[in-house]
Scaffold this motif. Structure first.
Motif, mmCIF file in Angstrom:
data_model
loop_
_atom_site.group_PDB
_atom_site.id
_atom_site.type_symbol
_atom_site.label_atom_id
_atom_site.label_comp_id
_atom_site.label_asym_id
_atom_site.label_seq_id
_atom_site.Cartn_x
_atom_site.Cartn_y
_atom_site.Cartn_z
ATOM 1 N N ASN A 130 0.843 -1.198 0.000
ATOM 2 C CA ASN A 130 0.000 0.000 0.000
ATOM 3 C C ASN A 130 0.877 1.246 0.000
ATOM 4 O OD1 ASN A 130 -2.778 -1.232 0.382
ATOM 5 N ND2 ASN A 130 -1.740 -2.073 2.198
ATOM 6 N N PRO A 131 0.364 2.365 -0.512
ATOM 7 C CA PRO A 131 1.156 3.603 -0.551
ATOM 8 C C PRO A 131 1.523 4.062 0.863
ATOM 9 C CG PRO A 131 -0.870 3.777 -1.852
ATOM 10 C CD PRO A 131 -0.974 2.529 -1.073
ATOM 11 N N PRO A 132 2.631 4.825 1.007
ATOM 12 C CA PRO A 132 3.536 5.232 -0.077
ATOM 13 C C PRO A 132 4.451 4.088 -0.500
ATOM 14 C CG PRO A 132 4.333 6.037 2.029
ATOM 15 C CD PRO A 132 3.018 5.400 2.314
ATOM 16 N N PHE A 133 4.671 3.952 -1.814
ATOM 17 C CA PHE A 133 5.462 2.847 -2.343
ATOM 18 C C PHE A 133 6.948 3.202 -2.393
ATOM 19 C CE2 PHE A 133 1.323 2.350 -4.636
ATOM 20 C CZ PHE A 133 0.938 1.165 -4.026
ATOM 21 N N VAL A 134 7.777 2.234 -2.120
ATOM 22 C CA VAL A 134 9.214 2.344 -2.417
ATOM 23 C C VAL A 134 9.461 1.887 -3.857
ATOM 24 C CG1 VAL A 134 11.519 1.516 -1.809
ATOM 25 C CG2 VAL A 134 9.841 2.001 -0.006
ATOM 26 N N LEU A 135 8.794 0.808 -4.258
ATOM 27 C CA LEU A 135 8.823 0.344 -5.647
ATOM 28 C C LEU A 135 7.395 0.378 -6.178
ATOM 29 C CD1 LEU A 135 10.201 -0.966 -8.121
ATOM 30 C CD2 LEU A 135 9.799 -3.197 -7.048
ATOM 31 N N ALA A 136 7.210 1.058 -7.284
ATOM 32 C CA ALA A 136 5.858 1.263 -7.820
ATOM 33 C C ALA A 136 5.736 0.687 -9.217
ATOM 34 C CB ALA A 136 5.499 2.737 -7.818
ATOM 35 N N GLY A 137 6.135 -0.575 -9.386
ATOM 36 C CA GLY A 137 5.960 -1.252 -10.664
ATOM 37 C C GLY A 137 6.772 -0.621 -11.780
ATOM 38 N N GLY A 138 6.312 -0.837 -12.998
ATOM 39 C CA GLY A 138 6.960 -0.252 -14.181
ATOM 40 C C GLY A 138 5.897 0.133 -15.185
ATOM 41 N N PRO A 139 5.173 1.208 -14.921
ATOM 42 C CA PRO A 139 4.007 1.539 -15.761
ATOM 43 C C PRO A 139 4.340 1.746 -17.226
ATOM 44 C CG PRO A 139 4.624 3.384 -14.334
ATOM 45 C CD PRO A 139 5.397 2.214 -13.873
ATOM 46 N N ASP A 140 5.578 2.154 -17.508
ATOM 47 C CA ASP A 140 5.955 2.410 -18.908
ATOM 48 C C ASP A 140 6.952 1.389 -19.427
ATOM 49 O OD1 ASP A 140 4.383 4.783 -18.943
ATOM 50 O OD2 ASP A 140 5.987 5.827 -17.857
#
Length: 620
Positions: free
Chosen positions: A418-428
């Protein structure tokens, strides 16, 4: 009993088709392979860097698992990480979650869409039923699709008609033990079947300080295969189911289970041509102690059509659909978001082999169009030129464009959940790209010598990097690029009728770099950990009294980051086969080295101890 087993009459009387796999060197060059062109062709005529592990190679190596059997291939990096896990790749980028190698078992892809790689504790076969393993180093994307970037491993098992009767084995040693049995029989007027079961336990490895790693594991698997008709005009139904437990030193055990069912229909068409339709369902459950759990279902349907020869043209085309339903039980620390994901892939390919000058000069061009759920439609072309100056020589060159499309790890991995994220995927995150140039030469100048040499140059772009966003969060991106140049070669010499020497290896030079604008704090080390070179020497010697002695010496240069010292491992197998249906074998692993690491970080990685293993195999 010993006298009875040693009787020459008994040896001569008991003939098993499984032991007829002891091919001469000339027969090995003429063996048919399928993985290069998706059609049967002579190994010596296949325009690719392909090495074939035969059933006899596996038997005489003493391998007890599929990853250990793959050590025979000189064009593969095979590093054991701990008791159950391996890092296996071709042409670099090796790590325990490697993602540029496609692995198939009888046409069933065993990679997971979670990270586009293979959990090597899962795929397994009854090794005595393996007909051959075709190992291609280099891209195979035009025929096999994305993820076949740096290589393809195709495990091909025998038809049920070739495994009639019963076979049983039991083995035990200081590091592992196991047993298994298989039974095959006729099924109606034109069918055959076999069923099998196997189980094993492998003990803990140790740390560098001598403490136990607490990573022992055990697994059991049962399966079957039934064939009707002939290979070119027939139907195959096969499946497996398994369950296993992997110990962990701190958290709860990891449990794996699953099953698969595959059906394939082949038919020669009137007037020439061939059609194949294949479908399978694969279920996997992986519950990682103290971490996530994955429940994965995959359905896959493929067809291919080889057209009737049209003048100089031999055309093959086909397509497929693959669907994955992946359900993740997340934790508070690590999560795939969304937890449940439905993924679909569609592909269509065509390839034309053009005989420019009869059988002497052939040009093969092809392309695959594949739509994936993350980047949409991708284009995968290749072109190959093969020149056969004599029937026993082949010069070939190739250009291929291969892609590694995004996996769930690239796009949907978050920490914490859950936020806040240290790693937030790779949206692009986009597809990694490899433009590959190859030049090869293979020959069998005499009936006692064969060899193959390939030089290659890979140009990589959009490789995965780990980028800060400036807000305390990191994302997965594509700001790494580089090149890779190398040579791989192997050869075999039949010294005498009863003594064969084989040698092979590769040299690899990588130049990876972060692109301008990248601030990846991990540098290029996350891309993989590869040696500059490795080599293997194997000796197979037939001794009097139906005894065989096989010695394998394998040297792997230092791994750079994290540093793993260079090592040389010597394995030996002594086999005694007083009758065709009975064999005793003694296997010694790491004969001159009490222990060594093959992969991992100093302090926490596993050391592989010297091993002794004895096995009894009985056919009846």
């Amino acid at each position: 009993m010993i006298v009875a087993l040693s009787a020459p009459e008994a040896y001569a009387a008991e003939s098993s088709p499984e032991n007829l796999a002891d091919l001469s060197l000339e027969e090995l060059g003429n063996i048919d392979v399928m993985s290069v062109s998706k059609k049967s062709e002579r190994l010596l005529d296949a325009p690719a860097s392909i090495f074939v592990i035969t059933a006899e190679d596996i038997r005489r190596s003493g391998a007890t698992s599929l990853p250990e059997a793959l050590r025979i291939a000189p064009n593969l990096e095979v590093n054991r990480v701990n008791s159950s896990s391996y890092a296996i790749s071709a042409r670099g980028f090796n790590n325990s979650i490697g993602n540029k190698l496609l692995v198939l078992i009888d046409g069933r892809a065993v990679y997971t869409p979670l990270f586009s790689g293979v959990f090597w504790d899962t795929p397994d076969v009854f090794l005595q039923d393996v007909e051959r393993i075709e190992v291609i180093s280099g891209p195979g994307a035009t025929l096999w699709g994305t993820n076949a970037v740096n290589g393809v491993i195709n495990v091909i098992t025998r038809r049920a008609a070739d495994t009639q009767g019963a076979t049983a084995f039991v083995g035990s040693g200081n590091l592992e033990g196991g047993f298994g049995a298989r039974y095959g029989a006729r099924l109606g007027t034109d069918g055959s079947f076999r069923i099998y079961g196997k189980s094993f336990d492998r003990g803990d490895t140790t740390r560098e300080n001598g403490t136990t790693a607490g990573d022992s594991w055990s697994k059991g698997q049962v399966g079957f295969r039934a064939d009707w008709g002939a290979a070119a005009n027939g139907f195959t139904l096969q499946g497996d189911t398994y369950t296993g437990t992997l110990d962990q030193p701190i958290a709860a055990d990891t449990n794996i289970s699953g099953g698969n069912l595959l059906a394939r229909w082949d038919r020669d068409l009137p007037g020439g041509g061939h059609f194949q339709l294949q479908g399978y369902f694969d279920n996997t459950v992986r519950e990682i102690g103290g971490s996530i759990a994955e429940h994965l279902n995959i359905a896959d349907v493929q067809f291919q059509h080889s057209l009737q020869q049209m003048g100089r043209h031999a055309i093959i085309w086909g397509g497929g659909y693959r669907a994955a339903r992946d359900r993740i039980d997340n934790t508070a620390v690590i999560a795939f978001l969304p937890a449940d994901s439905n993924l679909d892939w569609v592909d269509l390919f065509a390839q034309d082999e053009i005989a420019l000058i009869g059988d002497k000069l052939k040009l093969t061009g092809g392309a695959k169009i594949e739509r994936n759920p993350y980047t949409g439609v991708e284009f995968l072309p290749s072109v190959r030129l093969a020149w056969k100056p004599t029937p026993q020589q082949l010069v070939w060159s190739a250009y291929s464009r291969a892609l590694r499309t995004p996996s769930r790890l690239d796009r949907e991995l978050f920490s914490p959940a859950n936020p806040p994220f240290v790693l937030a995927g790779g949206p692009d995150f986009r597809s990694e790209v490899a433009d590959v140039y190859e030049l090869g030469y293979k020959a069998q100048p005499t009936s006692r010598i064969s060899y193959s040499v390939t030089v290659f140059h890979h140009i990589y772009d959009h490789l995965r990097s780990f980028e800060p966003t400036g807000t305390g969060t990191f994302v997965l991106s594509n700001k790494m690029e580089g090149t890779e140049t190398g040579i791989e070669a192997w050869g075999t010499v039949q010294m005498t009728p009863g003594w064969r020497l084989s040698a092979g290896g590769f040299m690899l030079h990588q130049e990876l770099r972060l692109k301008p604008g990248s601030t990846d704090p991990t540098g290029v080390s996350a891309a993989g950990n590869d040696p500059d070179y490795q080599w293997i020497l194997r000796s197979s010697l037939d001794l009097p009294g139906h005894t065989t002695l096989d010695v394998s010496i394998r040297h792997v240069a230092e791994l750079p980051n994290p540093v793993v010292p260079a090592y040389t491992a010597t394995d030996m197998r002594l086999g005694w086969q007083p009758r065709r249906d009975f064999e005793l074998s003694l296997i010694l692993q790491n004969l001159f080295d009490p222990e060594h690491p093959e992969f991992g970080t100093p302090g926490t990685r596993s050391e592989l101890d010297r091993g002794v293993y004895a096995q009894i195999l009985w056919r009846f």
